[in-house]
Design an enzyme around this catalytic site. Sequence first.
Site, short mmCIF file in Angstrom:
data_model
loop_
_atom_site.label_atom_id
_atom_site.label_comp_id
_atom_site.label_asym_id
_atom_site.label_seq_id
_atom_site.Cartn_x
_atom_site.Cartn_y
_atom_site.Cartn_z
N HIS A 50 -2.65 10.20 0.65
CA HIS A 50 -2.79 8.87 0.07
C HIS A 50 -2.67 8.92 -1.46
O HIS A 50 -1.92 8.17 -2.06
CB HIS A 50 -4.14 8.29 0.48
CG HIS A 50 -4.31 6.87 0.11
ND1 HIS A 50 -3.70 5.85 0.79
CD2 HIS A 50 -5.01 6.29 -0.88
CE1 HIS A 50 -4.01 4.71 0.25
NE2 HIS A 50 -4.82 4.94 -0.77
N ASP A 84 4.32 -14.83 11.29
CA ASP A 84 3.05 -15.30 10.74
C ASP A 84 1.99 -14.20 10.92
O ASP A 84 1.43 -14.06 12.00
CB ASP A 84 2.68 -16.59 11.49
CG ASP A 84 1.39 -17.20 11.02
OD1 ASP A 84 0.61 -16.52 10.33
OD2 ASP A 84 1.15 -18.37 11.35
N GLU A 116 0.84 -1.22 0.00
CA GLU A 116 0.00 0.00 0.00
C GLU A 116 0.87 1.26 0.00
O GLU A 116 1.71 1.46 0.89
CB GLU A 116 -0.92 -0.01 1.23
CG GLU A 116 -2.01 1.03 1.14
CD GLU A 116 -3.01 0.93 2.29
OE1 GLU A 116 -3.34 -0.20 2.72
OE2 GLU A 116 -3.47 1.99 2.74
N LYS A 133 -7.62 -1.46 11.20
CA LYS A 133 -6.99 -1.84 9.91
C LYS A 133 -5.76 -0.97 9.67
O LYS A 133 -4.72 -1.44 9.23
CB LYS A 133 -8.02 -1.72 8.78
CG LYS A 133 -7.54 -2.24 7.44
CD LYS A 133 -6.74 -1.25 6.62
CE LYS A 133 -6.32 -1.83 5.29
NZ LYS A 133 -5.40 -0.96 4.55
#
Length: 438
Positions: free
Chosen positions: A392, A295, A85, A279
């Site tokens: 962004h 992991d 991202e 998130k």
Amino acid sequence: MNTPVEGFSKRSKAEKIDWIAQHYTKDPEAAKRILEQYWNTDPKVQKLHDEFIENTISNYYLPFAVAPNFLINDTLYAIPMAIEESSVVAAASKAAKFWLGRGGFKTKILGTEKVGQVHFMYRGNIQTLHTFFEELKPELRKSVSDITGNMEKRGGGIKEIQLRDLNDQMEGYYQLHCTFETLDAMGANFINSCLEQFAKTLKDEAQKYEAFSEEDKNLEVVMSILSNYVPNCLVRAEVSCQVSQLDKDPVAAEEFASKFVQAVTIAKLEPYRAVTHNKGIMNGIDAVVLATGNDFRAVEAGVHAYAAKDGRYTSLTHAAVEGDTFKFWIEVPLALGTVGGLTTLHPLVKLALEILQNPSAKELMELVAVAGLAQNFAAVRSLVTTGIQKGHMKMHLLNMLNQLGATETEKQQLVEHFKYHVVTNASVKEALEKIQSQ
Ligand code: MEV
């Protein structure tokens, strides 16, 4: 129509590639070229990657980046991150720089306990089972001494084995609920090996236990597996400063602190917002977890379960203004390892750990929690000030230009242009067409 394939895993790599390209792609030659393009030029390195999993036909690249200037417990770190991202690393670096001049990040390990369970069914007398269990406990420990020996020498091993009665949830359901200290290992293999042996010992000893009826002796083990829910493998990271240090303009500083606390409060109250808020935290956490060969699915599952531990999904971070002090902190469960697994195998993972000064698992927990907190700070800061899209879309600009096939010169010109203009899909397309038509 494609038909099922037999013995695929036994075929050679070239045969697998051939088969997949022929059966599932429109242009098999083009597909093969892409797969080959991503092979490592060093056959030894490629073989290593081939052998991580079954049926490897190429490598899947993610950018590997570093976010510098993280002052954590008075030591400066550059944090490696693997993520696709566009804005994540930039946001982390920005947050690191912001806190660098305000005392940096402070962290604390709140616990390192891992969990595993043997789930079994027993329909006899409960008191007899308890008595059996007390006699069984030393046998359980003895039966795994081969597995636990080395771990115990280093100060780890099995902490506790409990018998848990879950009859009220499902008739006849019990657990051996076990806790472990696995030191610098994530410990999944260690824990699962212990649990499978516990299950075997439980069954064998039940067979021999005289106070059990014939039916009791055949108690049924359903499964033995570690839990990725690790609420007692917990780390806290925090930042704090005077409210007046948050902005050069004292009014803007107060307004920022107040809006920031409100935004975090909304994430605490409102699950729709909490999920997106968390998130953003996981953008930072996962990127470091992945770069260090850990992991991330285990971490994701455990973290989100923790966020819902009180019966409602809520924010993992907390913010407050106390007197004239602004405080922002996170508490997250993180089961991580810095030995075993990919840590000594994957060359980039080894390098990532070296960049982090070869941390212990505890230190890595601290660094990862900081990455999550920094990411959340950057996101919430943008949200309550400029909005998220400005930064962004700026970071996404190169992706858009690459997608539109812009040349290097066009990219340079447009990056300059969009320093002063709003980036949207339409505005980028239009600006590129304008340059191209000139
Ligand atoms: C985007 O990947 C993450 C954010 O949506 C997080 C947030 O809203 O806090 C920006």
